[in-house]
Design a protein around this motif. Structure first.
Motif, PDB file in Angstrom:
ATOM      1  N   ILE A 165       0.847  -1.190   0.000  1.00  0.00           N
ATOM      2  CA  ILE A 165       0.000   0.000   0.000  1.00  0.00           C
ATOM      3  C   ILE A 165       0.884   1.242   0.000  1.00  0.00           C
ATOM      4  O   ILE A 165       1.726   1.412   0.888  1.00  0.00           O
ATOM      5  N   ILE A 166       0.679   2.103  -0.991  1.00  0.00           N
ATOM      6  CA  ILE A 166       1.492   3.315  -1.139  1.00  0.00           C
ATOM      7  C   ILE A 166       0.565   4.526  -1.119  1.00  0.00           C
ATOM      8  O   ILE A 166      -0.338   4.645  -1.958  1.00  0.00           O
ATOM      9  N   TRP A 167       0.758   5.409  -0.168  1.00  0.00           N
ATOM     10  CA  TRP A 167      -0.013   6.654  -0.123  1.00  0.00           C
ATOM     11  C   TRP A 167       0.939   7.775  -0.524  1.00  0.00           C
ATOM     12  O   TRP A 167       1.851   8.126   0.226  1.00  0.00           O
ATOM     13  N   ILE A 168       0.747   8.305  -1.725  1.00  0.00           N
ATOM     14  CA  ILE A 168       1.630   9.344  -2.239  1.00  0.00           C
ATOM     15  C   ILE A 168       1.242  10.694  -1.641  1.00  0.00           C
ATOM     16  O   ILE A 168       0.086  11.114  -1.729  1.00  0.00           O
ATOM     17  N   TYR A 169       2.223  11.363  -1.031  1.00  0.00           N
ATOM     18  CA  TYR A 169       1.935  12.713  -0.542  1.00  0.00           C
ATOM     19  C   TYR A 169       2.975  13.724  -0.980  1.00  0.00           C
ATOM     20  O   TYR A 169       2.860  14.915  -0.671  1.00  0.00           O
ATOM     21  N   ASP A 170       3.966  13.288  -1.771  1.00  0.00           N
ATOM     22  CA  ASP A 170       4.901  14.215  -2.405  1.00  0.00           C
ATOM     23  C   ASP A 170       4.494  14.414  -3.855  1.00  0.00           C
ATOM     24  O   ASP A 170       4.059  13.477  -4.529  1.00  0.00           O
ATOM     25  N   ASN A 186       1.172  -3.814  -5.992  1.00  0.00           N
ATOM     26  CA  ASN A 186       1.129  -2.384  -5.699  1.00  0.00           C
ATOM     27  C   ASN A 186      -0.296  -1.835  -5.694  1.00  0.00           C
ATOM     28  O   ASN A 186      -1.064  -2.078  -6.634  1.00  0.00           O
ATOM     29  N   TYR A 187      -0.619  -1.060  -4.650  1.00  0.00           N
ATOM     30  CA  TYR A 187      -1.886  -0.344  -4.556  1.00  0.00           C
ATOM     31  C   TYR A 187      -1.560   1.131  -4.299  1.00  0.00           C
ATOM     32  O   TYR A 187      -1.086   1.489  -3.214  1.00  0.00           O
ATOM     33  N   PHE A 188      -1.797   1.966  -5.299  1.00  0.00           N
ATOM     34  CA  PHE A 188      -1.418   3.377  -5.220  1.00  0.00           C
ATOM     35  C   PHE A 188      -2.616   4.227  -4.802  1.00  0.00           C
ATOM     36  O   PHE A 188      -3.689   4.171  -5.420  1.00  0.00           O
ATOM     37  N   PHE A 189      -2.406   5.053  -3.764  1.00  0.00           N
ATOM     38  CA  PHE A 189      -3.407   6.010  -3.305  1.00  0.00           C
ATOM     39  C   PHE A 189      -2.823   7.405  -3.488  1.00  0.00           C
ATOM     40  O   PHE A 189      -1.780   7.734  -2.909  1.00  0.00           O
ATOM     41  N   LEU A 190      -3.494   8.220  -4.316  1.00  0.00           N
ATOM     42  CA  LEU A 190      -2.954   9.505  -4.744  1.00  0.00           C
ATOM     43  C   LEU A 190      -3.791  10.659  -4.212  1.00  0.00           C
ATOM     44  O   LEU A 190      -5.025  10.639  -4.335  1.00  0.00           O
ATOM     45  N   PHE A 191      -3.137  11.667  -3.646  1.00  0.00           N
ATOM     46  CA  PHE A 191      -3.885  12.845  -3.205  1.00  0.00           C
ATOM     47  C   PHE A 191      -4.135  13.793  -4.365  1.00  0.00           C
ATOM     48  O   PHE A 191      -5.034  14.639  -4.296  1.00  0.00           O
ATOM     49  N   ASP A 192      -3.340  13.662  -5.429  1.00  0.00           N
ATOM     50  CA  ASP A 192      -3.528  14.465  -6.636  1.00  0.00           C
ATOM     51  C   ASP A 192      -3.649  13.500  -7.807  1.00  0.00           C
ATOM     52  O   ASP A 192      -2.666  12.888  -8.221  1.00  0.00           O
ATOM     53  N   MET A 193      -4.860  13.368  -8.337  1.00  0.00           N
ATOM     54  CA  MET A 193      -5.101  12.358  -9.359  1.00  0.00           C
ATOM     55  C   MET A 193      -4.469  12.700 -10.703  1.00  0.00           C
ATOM     56  O   MET A 193      -4.490  11.883 -11.623  1.00  0.00           O
ATOM     57  N   SER A 194      -3.905  13.888 -10.844  1.00  0.00           N
ATOM     58  CA  SER A 194      -3.159  14.167 -12.070  1.00  0.00           C
ATOM     59  C   SER A 194      -1.954  13.240 -12.190  1.00  0.00           C
ATOM     60  O   SER A 194      -1.491  12.952 -13.300  1.00  0.00           O
ATOM     61  N   ARG A 221       1.696   3.433 -17.780  1.00  0.00           N
ATOM     62  CA  ARG A 221       2.585   2.284 -17.612  1.00  0.00           C
ATOM     63  C   ARG A 221       1.808   0.993 -17.343  1.00  0.00           C
ATOM     64  O   ARG A 221       2.414  -0.034 -17.079  1.00  0.00           O
ATOM     65  N   GLY A 222       0.503   1.076 -17.368  1.00  0.00           N
ATOM     66  CA  GLY A 222      -0.315  -0.117 -17.218  1.00  0.00           C
ATOM     67  C   GLY A 222      -0.691  -0.477 -15.799  1.00  0.00           C
ATOM     68  O   GLY A 222      -1.151  -1.591 -15.541  1.00  0.00           O
ATOM     69  N   VAL A 223      -0.534   0.454 -14.851  1.00  0.00           N
ATOM     70  CA  VAL A 223      -0.901   0.194 -13.460  1.00  0.00           C
ATOM     71  C   VAL A 223      -2.425   0.167 -13.329  1.00  0.00           C
ATOM     72  O   VAL A 223      -3.127   1.033 -13.865  1.00  0.00           O
ATOM     73  N   LYS A 224      -2.949  -0.822 -12.626  1.00  0.00           N
ATOM     74  CA  LYS A 224      -4.393  -0.994 -12.477  1.00  0.00           C
ATOM     75  C   LYS A 224      -4.924  -0.473 -11.142  1.00  0.00           C
ATOM     76  O   LYS A 224      -6.025   0.063 -11.067  1.00  0.00           O
ATOM     77  N   ASN A 225      -4.162  -0.679 -10.067  1.00  0.00           N
ATOM     78  CA  ASN A 225      -4.657  -0.351  -8.725  1.00  0.00           C
ATOM     79  C   ASN A 225      -4.317   1.095  -8.373  1.00  0.00           C
ATOM     80  O   ASN A 225      -3.322   1.384  -7.705  1.00  0.00           O
ATOM     81  N   ILE A 226      -5.138   2.011  -8.854  1.00  0.00           N
ATOM     82  CA  ILE A 226      -4.931   3.447  -8.636  1.00  0.00           C
ATOM     83  C   ILE A 226      -6.196   4.010  -8.002  1.00  0.00           C
ATOM     84  O   ILE A 226      -7.294   3.860  -8.546  1.00  0.00           O
ATOM     85  N   PHE A 248      -7.625   5.699   6.678  1.00  0.00           N
ATOM     86  CA  PHE A 248      -7.003   4.379   6.658  1.00  0.00           C
ATOM     87  C   PHE A 248      -8.047   3.267   6.580  1.00  0.00           C
ATOM     88  O   PHE A 248      -7.816   2.232   5.953  1.00  0.00           O
ATOM     89  N   LYS A 249      -9.198   3.464   7.207  1.00  0.00           N
ATOM     90  CA  LYS A 249     -10.269   2.471   7.070  1.00  0.00           C
ATOM     91  C   LYS A 249     -10.652   2.311   5.606  1.00  0.00           C
ATOM     92  O   LYS A 249     -10.866   1.195   5.109  1.00  0.00           O
ATOM     93  N   GLU A 250     -10.734   3.429   4.907  1.00  0.00           N
ATOM     94  CA  GLU A 250     -11.072   3.387   3.485  1.00  0.00           C
ATOM     95  C   GLU A 250      -9.972   2.730   2.666  1.00  0.00           C
ATOM     96  O   GLU A 250     -10.245   1.949   1.747  1.00  0.00           O
ATOM     97  N   ILE A 251      -8.734   3.022   3.006  1.00  0.00           N
ATOM     98  CA  ILE A 251      -7.610   2.432   2.270  1.00  0.00           C
ATOM     99  C   ILE A 251      -7.624   0.914   2.398  1.00  0.00           C
ATOM    100  O   ILE A 251      -7.564   0.190   1.404  1.00  0.00           O
ATOM    101  N   PHE A 252      -7.714   0.426   3.629  1.00  0.00           N
ATOM    102  CA  PHE A 252      -7.683  -1.024   3.838  1.00  0.00           C
ATOM    103  C   PHE A 252      -8.904  -1.703   3.228  1.00  0.00           C
ATOM    104  O   PHE A 252      -8.823  -2.815   2.705  1.00  0.00           O
ATOM    105  N   ALA A 253     -10.049  -1.010   3.245  1.00  0.00           N
ATOM    106  CA  ALA A 253     -11.259  -1.598   2.651  1.00  0.00           C
ATOM    107  C   ALA A 253     -11.108  -1.751   1.138  1.00  0.00           C
ATOM    108  O   ALA A 253     -11.577  -2.732   0.545  1.00  0.00           O
ATOM    109  N   ARG A 254     -10.443  -0.804   0.498  1.00  0.00           N
ATOM    110  CA  ARG A 254     -10.265  -0.881  -0.945  1.00  0.00           C
ATOM    111  C   ARG A 254      -9.254  -1.949  -1.351  1.00  0.00           C
ATOM    112  O   ARG A 254      -9.361  -2.526  -2.445  1.00  0.00           O
ATOM    113  N   VAL A 255      -8.286  -2.221  -0.488  1.00  0.00           N
ATOM    114  CA  VAL A 255      -7.265  -3.202  -0.815  1.00  0.00           C
ATOM    115  C   VAL A 255      -7.776  -4.626  -0.583  1.00  0.00           C
ATOM    116  O   VAL A 255      -7.400  -5.568  -1.299  1.00  0.00           O
ATOM    117  N   ASP A 256      -8.643  -4.818   0.402  1.00  0.00           N
ATOM    118  CA  ASP A 256      -9.137  -6.170   0.751  1.00  0.00           C
ATOM    119  C   ASP A 256     -10.025  -6.771  -0.346  1.00  0.00           C
ATOM    120  O   ASP A 256     -10.627  -6.136  -1.121  1.00  0.00           O
TER     121      ASP A 256
END
Length: 384
Positions: free
Chosen positions: A81-86, A102-110, A118-123, A376-384
């Motif tokens: 689980i990766i939460w991008i904040y930079d 890999n499960y990417f969580f982005l604060f800026d969807m750009s 690159r073919g990443v699915k879990n965004i 974090f509850k939302e993050i873990f729920a999406r990954v499960d």
């Protein structure tokens, strides 16, 4: 939740993340180390590998992406689980972002465009958050009783050491073209035209004069790198000019590790730490200025959430996600340009009741929608 998490920590949010995990009764193990140790396959990476070999984990969690950790998760069958904040985040150009773990969580969807190409699915979209329990315990909940020390404050870097300024050998026609891009972009908030205005011909010309060090694992297109350089320069100009303009009329307080001589009329307050000092700056300032770095195209900067989470009054440039979750004029206030920010500061310094109630409304919205435990509850729920 009874899952087990291996948490690699390297940054300022470590104490909040641990506190939130404990609030949620998540079983976790933290490994603390340097970014370089993990990127360069040093001793910290070996510790992570040993943990994955000797113990069963459901997830590995990090803020920002570490390609070598992804390889370990891929090898040992653990979800990463990766939460991008930079932003920008150059490691998103790594070849192994496509690993299925890999499960990417982005604060800026750009930033999702980099991954999708690159073919990443879990965004997933995931705005940043604050540990409201810690802030409320630290500051108290009666924010209308704030005892103000400062009129107007800005906390952050001035980016005076940006990479663009180190390029001093371009022909005049190229530097003139780029200066035109900078001038045009500075008139606009909430939309970034740098990539569109940086034509292929100019990119090809820049390639003749600028050479990057090669990294076989991270392939950043040269155009994207030039956009990053230009956005960094624009961000520096934005901050320095706005702060200097405000300091001509108001008590402007600058909390930064940047060169104090750049803004000579400010009250220079130096660096403050994130955990124990920064919340009081936001709480004790009548007006807190946010000037978003231009590489953040849509998302809400963490600074905005930190300001409102501390009960501070936020005066910010336009960001689409900021207006998606918060109502301008109710939860915070927008400025359009340098003239507008001067007028808004003047108005809200003179209207205490209105300013305090806007700060209160923003604080309430943070309590409801931007709590780290709920994120974090939302993050873990999406990954499960």
């Amino acid at each position: 939740m009874k899952k087990k998490v291996l948490y690699f920590s390297w940054e300022i949010l470590s104490f909040d993340t641990e506190d939130v995990f404990e609030q949620m009764e998540i079983k976790y193990k933290k490994i603390f180390g340097s970014v370089e140790e993990v990127l360069l396959k040093g001793n910290t990476l070996k510790k992570i590998q040993d943990e994955l070999i000797n113990n069963e984990y459901d997830y590995v969690f990090t803020y920002d992406y570490f390609p070598n950790i992804s390889e370990l998760c891929h090898k040992y069958g653990v979800k990463y689980i990766i939460w991008i904040y930079d932003c920008p985040s150059n490691v998103l150009y790594s070849k192994n972002v496509v690993n299925k773990c890999n499960y990417f969580f982005l604060f800026d969807m750009s930033m999702s465009e980099i991954l999708a190409d690159r073919g990443v699915k879990n965004i997933f979209e995931m705005p940043l958050s604050v540990n409201t329990r810690r802030l409320n315990n630290l500051l108290g909940k009666n924010i209308l009783d704030a005892k103000y020390k400062y009129d107007v404050s800005f906390l952050g870097s001035l980016y005076e050491d940006n990479s663009f300024d180190k390029i001093c050998y371009l022909p005049k026609y190229i530097s003139g073209y780029i200066n035109g891009i900078i001038s045009a972009q500075r008139k606009l908030w909430g939309i970034n035209l740098v990539g569109e205005l940086l034509s292929k011909n100019i990119v090809d010309e820049l390639d003749k004069y600028i050479k990057f060090s090669n990294n076989s694992e991270i392939e950043i297109p040269s155009k994207d790198m030039y956009c990053e350089f230009i956005n960094g320069k624009i961000s520096s100009i934005d901050r320095i000019e706005i702060i200097n303009r405000l300091s001509e009329r108001f008590e402007m307080n600058l909390f930064t590790a940047s060169d104090r001589t750049i803004c000579p009329k400010c009250y220079y307050r130096g660096y403050v730490n994130y955990k124990n000092q920064m919340p009081f700056v936001f709480r004790d300032s009548k007006i807190n200025i946010n000037i978003t770095i231009r590489s953040i195209k849509r998302g809400i900067p963490l600074r905005c959430i930190d300001i409102m989470g501390a009960g501070g009054f936020l005066l910010s440039n336009y960001q689409s996600d900021l207006c998606k979750y918060f109502e301008p004029g109710v939860d915070f206030v927008l400025f359009d340009d340098e003239d507008d920010i001067v007028n808004k500061v003047d108005y809200y310094l003179k209207n205490d009741y209105e300013r305090k109630n806007i700060a209160l409304s923003g604080w309430k919205k943070i309590q409801k929608l931007f709590r780290s435990d709920e994120r974090f509850k939302e993050i873990f729920a999406r990954v499960d």
